[in-house]
Design a protein around this motif. Structure first.
Motif, PDB file in Angstrom:
ATOM      1  N   SER A  44      44.059  75.847 108.159  1.00 23.95           N
ATOM      2  CA  SER A  44      42.995  75.760 109.166  1.00 23.95           C
ATOM      3  C   SER A  44      43.532  76.014 110.572  1.00 23.95           C
ATOM      4  CB  SER A  44      42.312  74.395 109.102  1.00 23.95           C
ATOM      5  OG  SER A  44      43.265  73.353 109.276  1.00 23.95           O
ATOM      6  N   ASP A  45      44.857  75.834 110.781  1.00 24.82           N
ATOM      7  CA  ASP A  45      45.471  76.169 112.076  1.00 24.82           C
ATOM      8  C   ASP A  45      45.693  77.669 112.220  1.00 24.82           C
ATOM      9  OD1 ASP A  45      45.696  73.417 112.613  1.00 24.82           O
ATOM     10  OD2 ASP A  45      47.651  73.314 111.631  1.00 24.82           O
ATOM     11  N   VAL A  46      45.851  78.335 111.087  1.00 26.65           N
ATOM     12  CA  VAL A  46      46.225  79.751 111.092  1.00 26.65           C
ATOM     13  C   VAL A  46      45.016  80.659 111.257  1.00 26.65           C
ATOM     14  CG1 VAL A  46      47.242  81.597 109.681  1.00 26.65           C
ATOM     15  CG2 VAL A  46      48.287  79.308 109.722  1.00 26.65           C
ATOM     16  N   PHE A  47      43.904  80.319 110.610  1.00 28.22           N
ATOM     17  CA  PHE A  47      42.732  81.197 110.628  1.00 28.22           C
ATOM     18  C   PHE A  47      42.265  81.552 112.045  1.00 28.22           C
ATOM     19  CE2 PHE A  47      41.723  79.071 106.343  1.00 28.22           C
ATOM     20  CZ  PHE A  47      42.458  80.025 105.647  1.00 28.22           C
ATOM     21  N   PRO A  48      42.181  80.580 112.990  1.00 26.60           N
ATOM     22  CA  PRO A  48      41.746  80.947 114.351  1.00 26.60           C
ATOM     23  C   PRO A  48      42.719  81.891 115.053  1.00 26.60           C
ATOM     24  CG  PRO A  48      41.568  78.569 114.005  1.00 26.60           C
ATOM     25  CD  PRO A  48      42.350  79.124 112.854  1.00 26.60           C
ATOM     26  N   VAL A  49      44.007  81.760 114.777  1.00 27.01           N
ATOM     27  CA  VAL A  49      45.010  82.642 115.392  1.00 27.01           C
ATOM     28  C   VAL A  49      44.762  84.085 114.966  1.00 27.01           C
ATOM     29  CG1 VAL A  49      47.467  83.221 115.479  1.00 27.01           C
ATOM     30  CG2 VAL A  49      46.745  80.822 115.563  1.00 27.01           C
ATOM     31  N   ILE A  50      44.572  84.282 113.661  1.00 29.05           N
ATOM     32  CA  ILE A  50      44.335  85.627 113.145  1.00 29.05           C
ATOM     33  C   ILE A  50      43.021  86.185 113.680  1.00 29.05           C
ATOM     34  CG2 ILE A  50      43.984  86.981 111.043  1.00 29.05           C
ATOM     35  CD1 ILE A  50      45.779  84.952 109.596  1.00 29.05           C
ATOM     36  N   LYS A  51      42.010  85.338 113.766  1.00 25.69           N
ATOM     37  CA  LYS A  51      40.706  85.795 114.261  1.00 25.69           C
ATOM     38  C   LYS A  51      40.806  86.268 115.709  1.00 25.69           C
ATOM     39  CE  LYS A  51      35.828  84.482 114.521  1.00 25.69           C
ATOM     40  NZ  LYS A  51      35.611  85.050 115.858  1.00 25.69           N
ATOM     41  N   ARG A  52      41.605  85.595 116.521  1.00 27.65           N
ATOM     42  CA  ARG A  52      41.743  86.001 117.922  1.00 27.65           C
ATOM     43  C   ARG A  52      42.433  87.362 118.039  1.00 27.65           C
ATOM     44  NH1 ARG A  52      43.267  80.532 118.745  1.00 27.65           N
ATOM     45  NH2 ARG A  52      45.429  81.101 119.214  1.00 27.65           N
ATOM     46  N   ILE A  53      43.407  87.617 117.155  1.00 31.63           N
ATOM     47  CA  ILE A  53      44.070  88.927 117.152  1.00 31.63           C
ATOM     48  C   ILE A  53      43.069  90.024 116.805  1.00 31.63           C
ATOM     49  CG2 ILE A  53      45.806  90.358 116.009  1.00 31.63           C
ATOM     50  CD1 ILE A  53      47.455  87.822 115.555  1.00 31.63           C
ATOM     51  N   VAL A  54      42.332  89.819 115.725  1.00 34.52           N
ATOM     52  CA  VAL A  54      41.377  90.827 115.266  1.00 34.52           C
ATOM     53  C   VAL A  54      40.272  91.046 116.299  1.00 34.52           C
ATOM     54  CG1 VAL A  54      39.640  91.360 113.520  1.00 34.52           C
ATOM     55  CG2 VAL A  54      41.851  90.419 112.819  1.00 34.52           C
ATOM     56  N   ASP A  55      39.746  89.949 116.859  1.00 31.76           N
ATOM     57  CA  ASP A  55      38.655  90.069 117.831  1.00 31.76           C
ATOM     58  C   ASP A  55      39.106  90.818 119.085  1.00 31.76           C
ATOM     59  OD1 ASP A  55      37.006  88.733 116.114  1.00 31.76           O
ATOM     60  OD2 ASP A  55      37.043  86.819 117.182  1.00 31.76           O
ATOM     61  N   PHE A  56      40.344  90.588 119.507  1.00 24.64           N
ATOM     62  CA  PHE A  56      40.854  91.281 120.693  1.00 24.64           C
ATOM     63  C   PHE A  56      40.929  92.788 120.435  1.00 24.64           C
ATOM     64  CE2 PHE A  56      44.259  93.171 123.173  1.00 24.64           C
ATOM     65  CZ  PHE A  56      43.994  92.705 124.455  1.00 24.64           C
ATOM     66  N   ILE A  57      41.480  93.169 119.294  1.00 27.42           N
ATOM     67  CA  ILE A  57      41.623  94.594 118.990  1.00 27.42           C
ATOM     68  C   ILE A  57      40.253  95.250 118.853  1.00 27.42           C
ATOM     69  CG2 ILE A  57      42.589  96.271 117.374  1.00 27.42           C
ATOM     70  CD1 ILE A  57      44.692  94.194 116.628  1.00 27.42           C
ATOM     71  N   ARG A  58      39.283  94.518 118.318  1.00 29.47           N
ATOM     72  CA  ARG A  58      37.949  95.084 118.121  1.00 29.47           C
ATOM     73  C   ARG A  58      37.211  95.301 119.436  1.00 29.47           C
ATOM     74  NH1 ARG A  58      34.667  93.080 112.904  1.00 29.47           N
ATOM     75  NH2 ARG A  58      33.555  94.984 113.530  1.00 29.47           N
ATOM     76  N   GLN A  59      37.678  94.657 120.507  1.00 36.03           N
ATOM     77  CA  GLN A  59      37.118  94.962 121.821  1.00 36.03           C
ATOM     78  C   GLN A  59      37.507  96.359 122.290  1.00 36.03           C
ATOM     79  OE1 GLN A  59      37.375  91.782 124.942  1.00 36.03           O
ATOM     80  NE2 GLN A  59      38.485  90.669 123.357  1.00 36.03           N
ATOM     81  N   ILE A  60      38.610  96.854 121.752  1.00 36.31           N
ATOM     82  CA  ILE A  60      39.154  98.143 122.186  1.00 36.31           C
ATOM     83  C   ILE A  60      38.829  99.253 121.192  1.00 36.31           C
ATOM     84  CG2 ILE A  60      41.306  99.369 122.739  1.00 36.31           C
ATOM     85  CD1 ILE A  60      42.474  96.627 123.527  1.00 36.31           C
ATOM     86  N   ILE A  61      38.942  98.958 119.911  1.00 36.96           N
ATOM     87  CA  ILE A  61      38.745  99.961 118.862  1.00 36.96           C
ATOM     88  C   ILE A  61      37.352  99.810 118.266  1.00 36.96           C
ATOM     89  CG2 ILE A  61      39.610 100.857 116.687  1.00 36.96           C
ATOM     90  CD1 ILE A  61      41.551 101.205 119.005  1.00 36.96           C
ATOM     91  N   VAL A  62      36.548 100.859 118.349  1.00 34.85           N
ATOM     92  CA  VAL A  62      35.204 100.831 117.785  1.00 34.85           C
ATOM     93  C   VAL A  62      35.206 101.555 116.444  1.00 34.85           C
ATOM     94  CG1 VAL A  62      34.172 100.756 120.083  1.00 34.85           C
ATOM     95  CG2 VAL A  62      34.487 102.960 118.948  1.00 34.85           C
ATOM     96  N   GLY A  63      34.085 101.445 115.746  1.00 34.66           N
ATOM     97  CA  GLY A  63      33.979 102.113 114.450  1.00 34.66           C
ATOM     98  C   GLY A  63      34.369 101.200 113.310  1.00 34.66           C
ATOM     99  N   ASP A  64      34.816 101.789 112.237  1.00 28.30           N
ATOM    100  CA  ASP A  64      35.192 101.061 111.033  1.00 28.30           C
ATOM    101  C   ASP A  64      36.298 100.054 111.347  1.00 28.30           C
ATOM    102  OD1 ASP A  64      35.759 100.192 108.495  1.00 28.30           O
ATOM    103  OD2 ASP A  64      36.651 102.074 107.810  1.00 28.30           O
ATOM    104  N   PRO A  65      36.070  98.747 111.078  1.00 29.10           N
ATOM    105  CA  PRO A  65      37.101  97.748 111.391  1.00 29.10           C
ATOM    106  C   PRO A  65      38.249  97.699 110.393  1.00 29.10           C
ATOM    107  CG  PRO A  65      35.224  96.676 110.387  1.00 29.10           C
ATOM    108  CD  PRO A  65      34.842  98.129 110.550  1.00 29.10           C
ATOM    109  N   GLN A  66      38.134  98.420 109.268  1.00 32.96           N
ATOM    110  CA  GLN A  66      39.162  98.314 108.235  1.00 32.96           C
ATOM    111  C   GLN A  66      40.557  98.692 108.731  1.00 32.96           C
ATOM    112  OE1 GLN A  66      38.648  96.693 105.667  1.00 32.96           O
ATOM    113  NE2 GLN A  66      40.325  97.132 104.262  1.00 32.96           N
TER     114      GLN A  66
END
Length: 319
Positions: free
Chosen positions: A7-29
């Motif tokens: 439960s400590d790890v999931f928010p860390v990973i989500k913040r990484i993914v959310d940050f990159i998705r602010q920059i990269i549009v389109g397919d998130p895969q």
């Protein structure tokens, strides 16, 4: 597990993914794959046509984790010392080590297939062992350490650039394939281009996670549970591909390990502490596509992704 919880790890990973998705549009895969590769302590090859966001994706990952970043534009004149560094001796015989760009946390190697074979060979130890040898001195690379290599498929397909050797390709845990985005998504990229460039270049912009948080997430990958039935399913997929008469070179054991570890990391990205068959299916493409060499007589009609898709269709899913 260690002193932390999933439960400590999931928010860390989500913040990484959310940050990159602010920059990269389109397919998130592609974002999920490159994040999974980072968490699984591998290296990634990004392939795609000219101007499809390969370099931007790499830069956004470096910015997300807040570590050191270096970039090398590979050419046929790039020497091993241009990447690894070199040693300078004083008159007194004292050796001063000058570290090369390989010693950054995230290393972007643009147009990797343009580099000479000798330079590519010098990268193998760094990619496999996390170490570099300079004149007999063995130096540890920083942790985390992610090599992101880009390959321009447009020029490769036209014959303007050489292809990478099978041995070198096998050192990459994953292959992320980028494509041009849709018209609406491209409109969004155009309108946000200044904002994106500012996010990637502003030194004062705080990364969404610290290196210590990232190292915690990397450690958590090893604790993700993989049932024996899931492991057997993974092996059944690989063995079926090895028997496929359209495939010229069998998938290596390194490829099997890459798929296993990427699936563990992908489970974490999806908020789970255990691997399910869908994780194996999703990661089979980035883990295996660059390792599947199609026989010459089938290359006009079959691609590695077709072989993977056919195999997934045939192999029963564990219940």
């Amino acid at each position: 597990m260690s002193s932390y919880k999933f439960s400590d790890v999931f928010p860390v990973i989500k913040r990484i993914v959310d940050f990159i998705r602010q920059i990269i549009v389109g397919d998130p895969q592609p974002i999920f794959v490159i994040t999974a590769t980072l968490l699984a302590e591998g290296h990634v090859l990004i392939t795609g046509p000219i101007g499809s966001g390969k370099t931007t994706l790499a830069r956004s990952v470096a910015k997300a984790i807040g570590g050191t970043f270096s970039r090398v534009q590979m050419s046929n004149e790039t020497l091993p010392s241009d990447l690894l560094g070199f040693i300078v001796y004083t008159r007194e015989g004292i050796a001063n080590i000058v570290k090369g760009p390989i010693f950054a946390n995230v290393v972007l190697l643009d147009d990797i297939n343009n580099a000479p074979p000798r330079t590519l060979s010098a990268l193998l130890q760094a990619m496999q062992e996390g170490k570099v040898s300079l004149d007999g001195n063995v130096l540890e690379l920083p942790k985390p350490h992610l090599i992101i290599a880009t390959m321009n498929t447009t020029e490769a397909e036209l014959g303007f650039m050489p292809e990478l050797s099978i041995v070198f390709l096998d050192r990459f845990m994953s292959n992320v394939q980028t494509m041009y985005v849709s018209k609406d998504e491209e409109k969004q990229v155009i309108k946000n281009s200044y904002m994106i460039e500012n996010m990637l270049t502003m030194s004062k912009l705080a990364p969404p996670v610290s290196l210590n948080e990232l190292l915690m997430a990397i450690s958590a990958v090893r604790e993700v549970y993989v049932d024996d039935a899931i492991t057997d399913y993974l092996l059944n997929l690989v063995y079926e591909i090895r028997r496929d008469n359209r495939v010229m070179v069998p998938i290596s054991t390194r490829g099997v390990i890459s798929l296993y570890r990427l699936s563990q990391a992908y489970a974490l990205i999806n908020g789970r502490s255990y691997v399910v068959p869908d994780d194996i299916k999703a990661m089979a493409y980035p883990a295996l596509s660059h390792r599947i060499i199609i026989k010459p007589e089938f290359r006009d009609v079959i691609r590695p992704a077709d072989v993977i898709r056919d195999t997934i269709t045939r192999i029963p899913v564990p219940r």
